[in-house]
Write a protein that holds these residues in place. Structure first.
Motif, short mmCIF file in Angstrom:
data_model
loop_
_atom_site.label_atom_id
_atom_site.label_comp_id
_atom_site.label_asym_id
_atom_site.label_seq_id
_atom_site.Cartn_x
_atom_site.Cartn_y
_atom_site.Cartn_z
N VAL A 172 46.26 64.64 49.15
CA VAL A 172 45.84 64.34 47.77
C VAL A 172 44.31 64.32 47.68
O VAL A 172 43.72 64.90 46.77
N ARG A 173 43.68 63.68 48.64
CA ARG A 173 42.21 63.60 48.64
C ARG A 173 41.60 65.00 48.71
O ARG A 173 40.67 65.32 47.98
N ASN A 174 42.15 65.84 49.59
CA ASN A 174 41.62 67.21 49.71
C ASN A 174 41.81 68.01 48.43
O ASN A 174 40.93 68.79 48.04
N GLU A 175 42.95 67.81 47.77
CA GLU A 175 43.20 68.54 46.52
C GLU A 175 42.20 68.11 45.44
O GLU A 175 41.60 68.95 44.76
N PHE A 176 41.99 66.81 45.30
CA PHE A 176 41.01 66.31 44.32
C PHE A 176 39.60 66.80 44.68
O PHE A 176 38.81 67.18 43.82
N HIS A 177 39.31 66.78 45.98
CA HIS A 177 37.98 67.18 46.45
C HIS A 177 37.70 68.64 46.09
O HIS A 177 36.61 68.98 45.62
N SER A 178 38.71 69.49 46.27
CA SER A 178 38.50 70.91 45.98
C SER A 178 38.32 71.13 44.47
O SER A 178 37.52 71.97 44.05
N LEU A 179 39.02 70.34 43.67
CA LEU A 179 38.86 70.47 42.21
C LEU A 179 37.46 70.00 41.78
O LEU A 179 36.82 70.62 40.93
N LYS A 180 37.00 68.92 42.39
CA LYS A 180 35.67 68.42 42.06
C LYS A 180 34.58 69.44 42.44
O LYS A 180 33.63 69.66 41.69
N ASN A 181 34.74 70.09 43.59
CA ASN A 181 33.78 71.12 43.99
C ASN A 181 33.74 72.26 42.99
O ASN A 181 32.67 72.71 42.59
N PHE A 182 34.92 72.70 42.59
CA PHE A 182 35.02 73.79 41.62
C PHE A 182 34.37 73.38 40.29
O PHE A 182 33.62 74.13 39.68
N PHE A 183 34.66 72.14 39.89
CA PHE A 183 34.10 71.57 38.66
C PHE A 183 32.57 71.57 38.71
O PHE A 183 31.90 71.99 37.77
N ASN A 184 32.02 71.12 39.84
CA ASN A 184 30.55 71.06 39.97
C ASN A 184 29.93 72.43 39.78
O ASN A 184 28.90 72.57 39.12
N VAL A 185 30.56 73.45 40.33
CA VAL A 185 30.00 74.79 40.25
C VAL A 185 30.23 75.39 38.86
O VAL A 185 29.31 75.92 38.24
N GLN A 186 31.46 75.28 38.36
CA GLN A 186 31.85 76.02 37.15
C GLN A 186 31.53 75.29 35.86
O GLN A 186 31.38 75.93 34.82
N CYS A 187 31.50 73.99 35.89
CA CYS A 187 31.41 73.26 34.63
C CYS A 187 30.02 72.79 34.28
O CYS A 187 29.83 71.99 33.38
N ALA A 188 29.03 73.33 34.99
CA ALA A 188 27.66 73.05 34.60
C ALA A 188 27.47 73.51 33.15
O ALA A 188 26.68 72.94 32.41
N MET A 189 28.27 74.55 32.75
CA MET A 189 28.09 75.08 31.40
C MET A 189 29.12 74.53 30.39
O MET A 189 29.10 74.94 29.24
N CYS A 190 29.98 73.65 30.81
CA CYS A 190 30.89 73.04 29.84
C CYS A 190 30.10 72.08 28.96
O CYS A 190 29.09 71.51 29.39
N ASN A 191 30.58 71.89 27.74
CA ASN A 191 29.84 71.05 26.79
C ASN A 191 29.86 69.57 27.16
O ASN A 191 28.84 68.93 27.26
N VAL A 192 31.05 69.07 27.32
CA VAL A 192 31.21 67.69 27.75
C VAL A 192 31.88 67.82 29.11
O VAL A 192 32.71 68.70 29.30
N GLN A 193 31.54 67.01 30.03
CA GLN A 193 32.04 67.29 31.36
C GLN A 193 33.09 66.29 31.81
O GLN A 193 32.80 65.35 32.53
#
Ligand SMILES: *Cc1c(COP(=O)(O)O)cnc(C)c1O
Length: 225
Positions: A172-193
């Motif tokens: 579970v921790r690894n799955e959340f961790h991978s989503l957070k990494n993706f979020f950090n890279v991809q969602c810099a351009m999202c409006n609200v994060q």
């Protein structure tokens, strides 16, 4: 104090102030929702469109409603007049429909892309690659009535007896961790994060891994029977 108010107070005292709580009221009665409402909770989540519509009609109008379950394109019209955030967007076709229906009501609807991070085959959601290609579509700019405001993910359910406690928690921790990494890279351009991850069984791990929005039902309202 009633048990729901007590559970809510305890939960809120355990989570950092920057983490937003969506109280998941699916299968619960209007009275139970009102107990949480009277204790100050305003954001509630439902996973079925029909239930969401019924509760919205019956309950106070300052409730902020979140759809957290799978959404079919032909049902968007029922929730477009009032829904605050849709956590379960998993196609461009759905985004297009949400944009169209939101426009008819002069609204902007917050949307999260749901990413499939769990081992289970049955859960809905996009792969990282699919999500990335949606986030880079040029026509997103034409969608004036939606905001892609972050990501949602559900970790593997480790309470089905298939996992040893420690192995399951690490998964579970690894799955959340991978989503957070993706979020950090991809969602810099999202409006609200918003990063919507964590439910009753795993919200603590989710917060440790960077979640800022948790969707919690049973811990507040008791087990669903
Ligand atoms: C039911 C549900 C939750 C909350 O589950 P609990 O285990 O009761 O906290 C969170 N997210 C989604 C998508 C759900 O369907």
């Amino acid at each position: 104090m009633n048990p729901i108010a007590e559970n809510l107070k305890k939960l809120l005292s355990e989570i950092p102030p920057q983490v937003k709580l969506v109280a998941v009221s699916k299968f619960k009665t209007n009275e139970q929702v009102l107990e949480a409402y009277d204790a100050g909770q305003r954001a509630f989540g439902e996973n079925i469109v029909q239930e969401l519509v019924k509760k919205h009609e019956a309950l106070p109008k300052d409730i902020e409603w979140h759809l957290i379950g799978h959404l079919q394109t032909n049902k968007v019209k029922y929730i477009a007049p009032f829904v605050s955030m849709i956590h379960s967007v998993d196609s461009i076709k759905l985004l297009e429909e949400i944009n169209k229906r939101a426009a008819q009501h002069n609204r902007t609807i917050d949307c999260l892309l749901q990413i499939h991070i769990a081992k289970e085959e049955t859960k809905f959601g996009l792969s990282f690659e699919e999500a990335e290609s949606i986030l880079h579509l040029p026509e997103l700019k034409n969608f004036q009535n939606i905001r892609i405001s972050g990501l949602m993910g559900m970790a593997t359910n480790i309470e089905d007896g298939r996992w040893k406690m420690e192995d399951g928690k690490n998964l579970v921790r690894n799955e959340f961790h991978s989503l957070k990494n993706f979020f950090n890279v991809q969602c810099a351009m999202c409006n609200v994060q918003f990063l919507s991850m964590g439910m009753s069984s795993d919200y603590k791990i989710a917060i440790e891994e960077g979640s800022n929005m948790i969707r919690v039902g049973s811990v507040i309202f008791g087990e669903r029977i």
